[in-house]
Design a protein around this motif. Structure first.
Motif, mmCIF file in Angstrom:
data_model
loop_
_atom_site.group_PDB
_atom_site.id
_atom_site.type_symbol
_atom_site.label_atom_id
_atom_site.label_comp_id
_atom_site.label_asym_id
_atom_site.label_seq_id
_atom_site.Cartn_x
_atom_site.Cartn_y
_atom_site.Cartn_z
ATOM 1 N N ASP A 1 47.346 76.044 46.474
ATOM 2 C CA ASP A 1 47.957 77.096 45.652
ATOM 3 C C ASP A 1 48.108 76.631 44.203
ATOM 4 N N ARG B 1 48.518 72.989 51.709
ATOM 5 C CA ARG B 1 48.557 74.387 51.292
ATOM 6 C C ARG B 1 49.156 74.515 49.891
ATOM 7 N N TRP C 1 51.434 71.526 55.177
ATOM 8 C CA TRP C 1 52.091 72.341 54.156
ATOM 9 C C TRP C 1 51.895 71.761 52.764
#
Length: 449
Positions: A43, A39, A36
């Motif tokens: 982003d 990710r 996570w």
């Protein structure tokens, strides 16, 4: 991997450096627990790319793909030396990570160098934009993080309450996640455009970089930074006033390369090393802070201006300081290889300094830098961590110890059945009973069998 470095010009340098604490696997079969974070990083890079004209692959840097044998330390050092913004990803694990502390310190050293050369020293440069992975109570923040005073609620109340981990994991907070990542990207770009930090040393030995913070929640340790230097009113005959001000604490031996007093720079570096609260003093004005220290009140640094030893009163202060062993006070002697007056009188200044520090023969007598002086501000800055470490080590070896209150219990003694306290008897505390002796005889020479 985003933000590859060392491939060419400035366009290949990372725009920001994401510093995060790796989460270990709770089970060998578990997939990547840092998935996570990766990710979130992608982003964030995507938003930064949209907000800038950066070429592909240069938005950010994180160590998600570095493997042993790939020059791990070299790549980290280079990224930290050239990134424009440092983004620490706060979590309880982050402030316990030695690696994260090293990354913070390496970047903060660049920011400290920028501040000392700034004409607006009242607004120190940081270049650090913190982000919440998991909210951390303020009381648990180490001093370097607490001093940033960043208002996370500006990215949204849900972000301040949950952090990026909560936003990214909870589907109903998806919109809040997108908003917070975008706001963080805008903040990174704004800071990068305003500050423009000078590059650091891409070849520094990352393994020797100290950590920026100790265990979170522990009280800060106190350290004294004292200065023995001239002021413009007390200069030796013929000495230029360029490096001096109205007070000794204004002394700036590395002028014109630096526009900031050396004492202020030292305090910033010390505060970035670990959890220290620093008291700054003028040794000549407040000699008791260093001299009245038996037993020692805390570790200390003395910044010694070699030109100050021209005055008998200051030589006497150094004599008093060194007459009694005070190894918990490290002495740093700045120099300036670009100062023509210092070069001209270098032999004489070194001789006076050797005489003043004659009792410091080796490290056990107290840390000291060479009498010829540290030739550049960079050399001086690199010497500070070792001087602090030595001062703290000697202080811990010489500081008074305080046993717990009370008279304590009886001393243990060896009984036939093992170590114990026995009972009080006619012979005094700790006497064994006849039953003990009988049991001992049985244990030593008989058996029920």
């Amino acid at each position: 991997m985003q933000g590859s470095v060392g491939a060419g010009g400035d366009e290949q340098k990372p725009y920001f450096f994401l510093s995060y604490a790796h989460t270990p696997k709770s089970d060998p079969k578990e997939r990547n627990p840092n998935l996570w974070v990766e990710r979130f990083f992608r982003d964030l890079c995507a938003h930064v790319m949209q907000l800038t004209s950066l070429p592909a692959g240069s938005a950010g840097f994180m160590d998600q793909q570095m493997q042993p044998g790939e020059g791990w330390q070299e790549r980290l050092s280079e990224a930290l030396a050239f990134c424009k913004v440092f983004v620490p990803l706060y979590s309880p694990r982050y402030f316990l990570s030695e690696q994260c502390g090293r990354e913070w310190f390496a970047f903060s050293s660049r920011a400290a160098a920028q501040t000392r050369n700034s004409h607006n020293n009242s607004n120190p440069v940081t270049g650090i934009v913190p982000a919440l992975w998991v909210p951390v109570p303020t009381r648990q923040l180490p001093q370097p993080a607490e001093r940033l005073q960043f208002n996370h609620a500006t990215f949204g109340d849900e972000y301040a309450d949950e952090g990026f981990y909560g936003l990214i994991k909870l589907n109903y907070l998806r919109d809040q996640y997108e908003r917070a990542v975008y706001q963080l990207a805008k903040r990174i770009v704004s800071v990068a455009q305003q500050i423009r930090l000078e590059p650091g040393d891409p070849h520094q030995d990352y393994a020797k970089v100290p950590a920026a913070f100790g265990p979170a929640g522990e009280p800060a340790r106190e350290l004294e930074v004292s200065v023995l230097a001239c002021s413009r009113a007390t200069l030796p005959t013929g000495r230029s006033p360029d490096c001096y001000g109205s007070e000794a604490l204004d002394w700036n031996p590395y002028h014109p390369a630096s526009s900031r007093p050396l004492a202020d720079h030292t305090v910033d570096v010390v505060r970035g090393l670990d959890e220290y609260t620093v008291h700054l003093s003028d040794f000549e004005a407040e000699p008791q802070r260093l001299l009245d220290s038996d037993p020692p009140g805390g570790p200390g640094l003395l910044l010694l201006d070699r030109w100050a030893l021209d005055a008998r009163s200051r030589r006497d202060l150094m004599t008093r300081l060194c007459a009694t062993p005070r190894p918990w006070i490290s002495v740093l002697v700045p120099g300036n290889e670009a100062d023509p007056q210092t070069r001209e009188r270098d032999e004489e200044l070194s001789r006076q300094t050797d005489a003043a520090l004659a009792t410091r023969v080796d490290e056990s007598d107290g840390h000291r830098t060479p009498s010829a002086g540290l030739p550049t501000l960079e050399a001086f800055s690199k010497a500070i961590p070792g001087a602090v470490k030595a001062a703290v080590r000697h202080y811990e070896a010489n500081a008074p110890t305080y046993p717990p209150p009370g008279s304590g219990g009886p001393m243990p003694r060896v009984l036939p059945r093992g170590i114990g306290y026995g009972v009080s008897g006619p012979g005094g505390r700790g006497q064994s009973t006849d039953q003990d002796k009988n049991n001992g005889d049985k244990a030593e020479g008989s058996s029920d069998d």
